[in-house]
Design a protein around this motif. Sequence first.
Motif, PDB file in Angstrom:
ATOM      1  N   SER A 122       0.863  -1.177   0.000  1.00 57.31           N
ATOM      2  CA  SER A 122       0.000   0.000   0.000  1.00 57.31           C
ATOM      3  C   SER A 122       0.902   1.231   0.000  1.00 57.31           C
ATOM      4  N   ALA A 123       0.455   2.284  -0.657  1.00 56.05           N
ATOM      5  CA  ALA A 123       1.287   3.485  -0.761  1.00 56.05           C
ATOM      6  C   ALA A 123       0.465   4.723  -0.431  1.00 56.05           C
ATOM      7  N   PRO A 124       0.216   4.960   0.849  1.00 57.36           N
ATOM      8  CA  PRO A 124      -0.553   6.152   1.230  1.00 57.36           C
ATOM      9  C   PRO A 124       0.275   7.418   1.079  1.00 57.36           C
ATOM     10  N   MET A 125      -0.431   8.546   1.058  1.00 57.46           N
ATOM     11  CA  MET A 125       0.235   9.843   0.995  1.00 57.46           C
ATOM     12  C   MET A 125       0.509  10.306   2.419  1.00 57.46           C
ATOM     13  N   VAL A 126       1.770  10.558   2.752  1.00 56.76           N
ATOM     14  CA  VAL A 126       2.151  11.006   4.092  1.00 56.76           C
ATOM     15  C   VAL A 126       2.889  12.319   3.965  1.00 56.76           C
ATOM     16  N   GLY A 127       2.246  13.380   4.423  1.00 56.29           N
ATOM     17  CA  GLY A 127       2.875  14.699   4.328  1.00 56.29           C
ATOM     18  C   GLY A 127       3.198  15.113   2.915  1.00 56.29           C
ATOM     19  N   GLY A 128       2.307  14.752   1.975  1.00 57.51           N
ATOM     20  CA  GLY A 128       2.523  15.131   0.582  1.00 57.51           C
ATOM     21  C   GLY A 128       3.468  14.223  -0.164  1.00 57.51           C
ATOM     22  N   VAL A 129       3.932  13.152   0.498  1.00 56.19           N
ATOM     23  CA  VAL A 129       4.866  12.217  -0.128  1.00 56.19           C
ATOM     24  C   VAL A 129       4.248  10.825  -0.124  1.00 56.19           C
ATOM     25  N   ILE A 130       4.326  10.126  -1.250  1.00 53.60           N
ATOM     26  CA  ILE A 130       3.816   8.759  -1.340  1.00 53.60           C
ATOM     27  C   ILE A 130       4.852   7.813  -0.750  1.00 53.60           C
ATOM     28  N   ILE A 131       4.439   7.044   0.264  1.00 53.84           N
ATOM     29  CA  ILE A 131       5.369   6.139   0.944  1.00 53.84           C
ATOM     30  C   ILE A 131       4.849   4.698   0.854  1.00 53.84           C
ATOM     31  N   PRO A 132       5.434   3.854   0.002  1.00 55.71           N
ATOM     32  CA  PRO A 132       5.022   2.453  -0.074  1.00 55.71           C
ATOM     33  C   PRO A 132       5.276   1.731   1.241  1.00 55.71           C
ATOM     34  N   ASP A 133       4.315   0.887   1.637  1.00 55.15           N
ATOM     35  CA  ASP A 133       4.411   0.179   2.914  1.00 55.15           C
ATOM     36  C   ASP A 133       3.559  -1.082   2.815  1.00 55.15           C
ATOM     37  N   ASP A 134       3.430  -1.809   3.936  1.00 53.40           N
ATOM     38  CA  ASP A 134       2.548  -2.965   3.972  1.00 53.40           C
ATOM     39  C   ASP A 134       1.105  -2.533   3.781  1.00 53.40           C
ATOM     40  N   THR A 135       0.235  -3.487   3.483  1.00 53.70           N
ATOM     41  CA  THR A 135      -1.186  -3.182   3.372  1.00 53.70           C
ATOM     42  C   THR A 135      -1.728  -2.804   4.746  1.00 53.70           C
ATOM     43  N   LYS A 136      -2.953  -2.305   4.790  1.00 50.60           N
ATOM     44  CA  LYS A 136      -3.533  -1.824   6.036  1.00 50.60           C
ATOM     45  C   LYS A 136      -3.606  -2.920   7.082  1.00 50.60           C
ATOM     46  N   THR A 137      -3.888  -4.157   6.636  1.00 45.95           N
ATOM     47  CA  THR A 137      -3.996  -5.279   7.578  1.00 45.95           C
ATOM     48  C   THR A 137      -2.685  -6.060   7.698  1.00 45.95           C
ATOM     49  N   TYR A 138      -1.632  -5.585   7.030  1.00 43.64           N
ATOM     50  CA  TYR A 138      -0.314  -6.240   7.027  1.00 43.64           C
ATOM     51  C   TYR A 138      -0.352  -7.606   6.333  1.00 43.64           C
ATOM     52  N   LYS A 139      -1.391  -7.869   5.556  1.00 47.82           N
ATOM     53  CA  LYS A 139      -1.525  -9.151   4.872  1.00 47.82           C
ATOM     54  C   LYS A 139      -1.712  -8.932   3.374  1.00 47.82           C
ATOM     55  N   ALA A 140      -0.997  -9.717   2.604  1.00 45.03           N
ATOM     56  CA  ALA A 140      -1.191  -9.676   1.156  1.00 45.03           C
ATOM     57  C   ALA A 140      -2.450 -10.469   0.813  1.00 45.03           C
ATOM     58  N   ARG A 141      -3.042 -10.151  -0.327  1.00 48.40           N
ATOM     59  CA  ARG A 141      -4.229 -10.904  -0.742  1.00 48.40           C
ATOM     60  C   ARG A 141      -4.351 -10.866  -2.262  1.00 48.40           C
ATOM     61  N   ALA A 142      -5.055 -11.846  -2.804  1.00 46.96           N
ATOM     62  CA  ALA A 142      -5.360 -11.874  -4.231  1.00 46.96           C
ATOM     63  C   ALA A 142      -6.844 -11.580  -4.389  1.00 46.96           C
ATOM     64  N   ILE A 143      -7.181 -10.646  -5.268  1.00 43.84           N
ATOM     65  CA  ILE A 143      -8.578 -10.303  -5.496  1.00 43.84           C
ATOM     66  C   ILE A 143      -8.923 -10.577  -6.952  1.00 43.84           C
ATOM     67  N   MET A 144     -10.220 -10.675  -7.232  1.00 43.32           N
ATOM     68  CA  MET A 144     -10.658 -10.902  -8.603  1.00 43.32           C
ATOM     69  C   MET A 144     -10.887  -9.565  -9.308  1.00 43.32           C
ATOM     70  N   TYR A 145     -10.887  -9.606 -10.610  1.00 44.36           N
ATOM     71  CA  TYR A 145     -11.448  -8.487 -11.371  1.00 44.36           C
ATOM     72  C   TYR A 145     -12.412  -9.086 -12.382  1.00 44.36           C
ATOM     73  N   PRO A 146     -13.574  -8.458 -12.572  1.00 45.70           N
ATOM     74  CA  PRO A 146     -14.592  -9.033 -13.457  1.00 45.70           C
ATOM     75  C   PRO A 146     -14.136  -9.062 -14.909  1.00 45.70           C
ATOM     76  N   VAL A 147     -14.755  -9.925 -15.679  1.00 51.03           N
ATOM     77  CA  VAL A 147     -14.362 -10.131 -17.072  1.00 51.03           C
ATOM     78  C   VAL A 147     -14.452  -8.846 -17.888  1.00 51.03           C
ATOM     79  N   VAL A 148     -15.369  -7.952 -17.525  1.00 54.57           N
ATOM     80  CA  VAL A 148     -15.530  -6.717 -18.305  1.00 54.57           C
ATOM     81  C   VAL A 148     -14.276  -5.847 -18.255  1.00 54.57           C
ATOM     82  N   LEU A 149     -13.431  -6.069 -17.249  1.00 52.05           N
ATOM     83  CA  LEU A 149     -12.185  -5.293 -17.156  1.00 52.05           C
ATOM     84  C   LEU A 149     -11.047  -5.936 -17.930  1.00 52.05           C
TER      85      LEU A 149
END
Length: 396
Positions: free
Chosen positions: A240-267
């Motif tokens: 996850s890369a939230p904006m902190v003080g105007g700077v984008i800082i890549p970090d772990d996800t909010k729950t500290y867990k990676a996950r795989a999600i689906m995207y629908p066929v229309v995409l």
Amino acid sequence: MANVTRYKTSKGETRYRVRYRKPDGTQTDKRGFKRKIDAENWAAKRVTTAKAEGTYIDPQAGKATVGELGPAWLAKKKLSTKPSHYRTLEGAWEKWVKPEWGNTPVSAVTRETTQQWVTGISQGKTVKDERGNEIVLAKPRSASVVLRAHGVLAGILDDAKKDRRIPDNPARGIELPRKRRKKHVYLTAEQLDRLAGSVTPWRRDLVLVLGLCGMRWGELIPLRVMDVDLEKHRIYIGVSAPMVGGVIIPDDTKTYKARAIMYPVVLDPIMRRLCADRKPGDLLFEQPGREGMMIREWGNASRDDGWLSVGLRRAGIPGHLTIHDLRHTAASLMVRAGANVKAVQRQLGHKSAAMTLDVYADLFDDDLDELSERMGEMLARENVGKMWANEVSRAA
């Protein structure tokens, strides 16, 4: 063993002191008691009994101020929290806690003064001039601001209690304001399509992916080509890369867990276009005209003159919408498509299904209607309804 003796103050007033030895054998005293019985009770509770039970607290340790202990607490939180969250804690410390409590010994903080402080932030402060007109000294603050400020003070005092500086934490158990959950904005599939068609082409991709997949903005912008599985229609979210003080800082996800999600066929056409002829490490979405740079589109998009607000007006969609609301739209479309709570939880990256139900309880109201109909049909098949109807008629 503690001894209570009488003494005279510089003003000639009678006071009592408790002389006693600390667990390390050194001698000290506690002064200022107006009554002998108060001194004796304090000695019995804070010295004799406390030493026997191993709960003795050295009064000298409680003289450390909140301002002296605050930096250590912040340093500890910096190790265990995300930069974006730490920044809010640091801000609450500098704006609310340090100015009010910085010079206060932790032993002098009381439940009453803490409650007054919290209430003051929540309700604001006003005074009246000679004509009776109200002058605002401080504006009322939201529950989020109050809870964050209280949490910083309470956390510092928690550490003071653990370090045996105070017997208990007076900031715990006071009355606090409740957060009012903002009403979610849900777009229909048709409205989402209209909105996507009312913004620039490269933003159209953002709107559709966020509105159909439901990831957080900070999870979308650091995605790489290698995070997309075109065959299985999956997106791997591990950063996850939230904006902190105007700077984008890549970090772990909010729950500290990676996950795989689906995207629908229309995409599928969009995903294939974004991945075509590109290296695995390339950003899936880039700032236009700045190759390799993450997109900076968060706060300004929802302003009246921001691209999202302008797109809504062009699409003829009333109301206000933020980028985060597209996540809510994805949740509503998944529920309408028949997804169960666990699937929605995994897609959105919530810690638990209970959290998903809590956040989106309104989306599952139709389930209750369906459940009512199905139970009615089941009871009718079992002839239970007729049996109860006969019972009612006999009772009448």
